[in-house]
Write a protein that holds these residues in place. Structure first.
Motif, mmCIF file in Angstrom:
data_model
loop_
_atom_site.group_PDB
_atom_site.id
_atom_site.type_symbol
_atom_site.label_atom_id
_atom_site.label_comp_id
_atom_site.label_asym_id
_atom_site.label_seq_id
_atom_site.Cartn_x
_atom_site.Cartn_y
_atom_site.Cartn_z
ATOM 1 N N SER A 32 -4.923 -19.479 -20.411
ATOM 2 C CA SER A 32 -4.440 -18.338 -21.193
ATOM 3 C C SER A 32 -2.927 -18.184 -21.087
ATOM 4 C CB SER A 32 -5.145 -17.051 -20.744
ATOM 5 O OG SER A 32 -4.966 -16.858 -19.356
ATOM 6 N N LYS A 71 2.965 -21.169 -10.347
ATOM 7 C CA LYS A 71 2.134 -21.045 -11.543
ATOM 8 C C LYS A 71 2.619 -21.924 -12.686
ATOM 9 C CE LYS A 71 1.344 -16.780 -12.824
ATOM 10 N NZ LYS A 71 1.806 -15.426 -13.166
ATOM 11 N N ASP A 84 7.578 -18.222 -16.137
ATOM 12 C CA ASP A 84 6.258 -18.511 -16.705
ATOM 13 C C ASP A 84 5.999 -17.565 -17.885
ATOM 14 O OD1 ASP A 84 4.559 -16.923 -13.858
ATOM 15 O OD2 ASP A 84 5.596 -16.030 -15.564
ATOM 16 N N ASP A 86 4.416 -14.754 -18.023
ATOM 17 C CA ASP A 86 4.628 -13.333 -17.721
ATOM 18 C C ASP A 86 6.104 -12.984 -17.868
ATOM 19 O OD1 ASP A 86 2.230 -13.317 -14.974
ATOM 20 O OD2 ASP A 86 1.959 -12.802 -17.093
ATOM 21 N N HIS B 50 9.147 -11.774 -8.468
ATOM 22 C CA HIS B 50 7.836 -12.430 -8.507
ATOM 23 C C HIS B 50 7.663 -13.344 -7.294
ATOM 24 C CE1 HIS B 50 6.558 -11.833 -12.969
ATOM 25 N NE2 HIS B 50 7.384 -10.870 -12.597
ATOM 26 N N VAL B 61 -2.295 -18.265 -5.289
ATOM 27 C CA VAL B 61 -1.983 -18.282 -6.712
ATOM 28 C C VAL B 61 -1.920 -19.715 -7.216
ATOM 29 C CG1 VAL B 61 -0.219 -17.704 -8.420
ATOM 30 C CG2 VAL B 61 -0.744 -16.104 -6.612
ATOM 31 N N SER B 69 -1.736 -12.626 -13.582
ATOM 32 C CA SER B 69 -0.713 -12.108 -14.474
ATOM 33 C C SER B 69 0.064 -11.033 -13.731
ATOM 34 C CB SER B 69 -1.393 -11.529 -15.708
ATOM 35 O OG SER B 69 -0.439 -11.004 -16.576
ATOM 36 N N LEU B 70 1.369 -11.208 -13.633
ATOM 37 C CA LEU B 70 2.166 -10.340 -12.768
ATOM 38 C C LEU B 70 3.290 -9.645 -13.506
ATOM 39 C CD1 LEU B 70 2.968 -9.386 -9.863
ATOM 40 C CD2 LEU B 70 4.275 -11.506 -9.650
#
Lengths: 111, 76
Positions: A32, A71, A84, A86, B50, B61, B69-70
């Motif tokens: 996603s 990530k 990323d 986000d 983050h 993670v 999702s952060l």
């Protein structure tokens, strides 16, 4: 990290102005987060090179070590790690990303 | 999979005065939406904010959790 993996990643990062390390491809994103990054870049009409880390396990791990970021996806602009999905989403909301693209001379074609 | 409470505690341990809101999106301990607010984030780039959060999660993670999702904010 293995030197050859490091060099491979280095080359990938420098292979285009905008490079997205993701799971899957822009047509078939496999997570996603990757799908979201593809959607954002698509919405802004940013041309980018995508690297499918699922096709290469050593790159999949190596890019996380390289960026010190656990990530995926990971977006690079002119060799600089931006973040990323986000980070990208938030930067878009505030307009920071659009501003960055202008500053870095990355053409856009918003739809 | 990881328990939501564990994630909350791990974040609180490395981010001083953190206010953590998190949601286990599917109830399976593998897909989380996380919001962390802390004055300790002041002056730090989003990337570093983050990274502070990730440092507390000790590799989960990267390997254990599917979606994390952060969002962070320097507040409080």
């Amino acid at each position: 990290m293995d030197q050859s993996v490091f060099e491979r990643i280095r080359n990938d990062i420098e292979s285009g102005d905008v490079v997205l390390f993701m799971k899957g491809t822009p047509i078939f994103p496999q997570c996603s987060g990757s799908a979201q990054a593809v959607q954002i870049l698509g919405m802004l009409g940013v041309k980018y090179k995508s690297i499918d880390v699922l096709a290469n396990p050593s790159v999949r791990q190596g890019i996380k070590d390289y960026s010190n970021w656990p990530k995926l996806p990971q977006l690079f602009i002119k060799g600089v790690f931006i973040g990323d999905n986000d980070i990208l989403a938030e930067m878009c909301e505030t307009g920071e990303f659009q501003k960055l693209l202008v500053e870095r001379n990355i053409p856009t074609n918003p739809s | 999979m990881v328990e939501a409470d564990e994630i909350k505690h791990l974040i609180e341990e490395v981010v001083p005065n953190a206010h953590v809101i998190l949601e286990d999106l599917r109830g399976d301990g593998n897909h989380f939406e996380v919001y962390v607010e802390s004055p300790a984030f002041a002056g730090k780039s989003r990337l570093d904010q983050h990274r502070m959060v990730f440092s507390g999660l000790q590799g989960r993670v990267d390997s254990t959790i599917q979606t994390f999702s952060l969002r962070t904010a320097a507040k409080g």
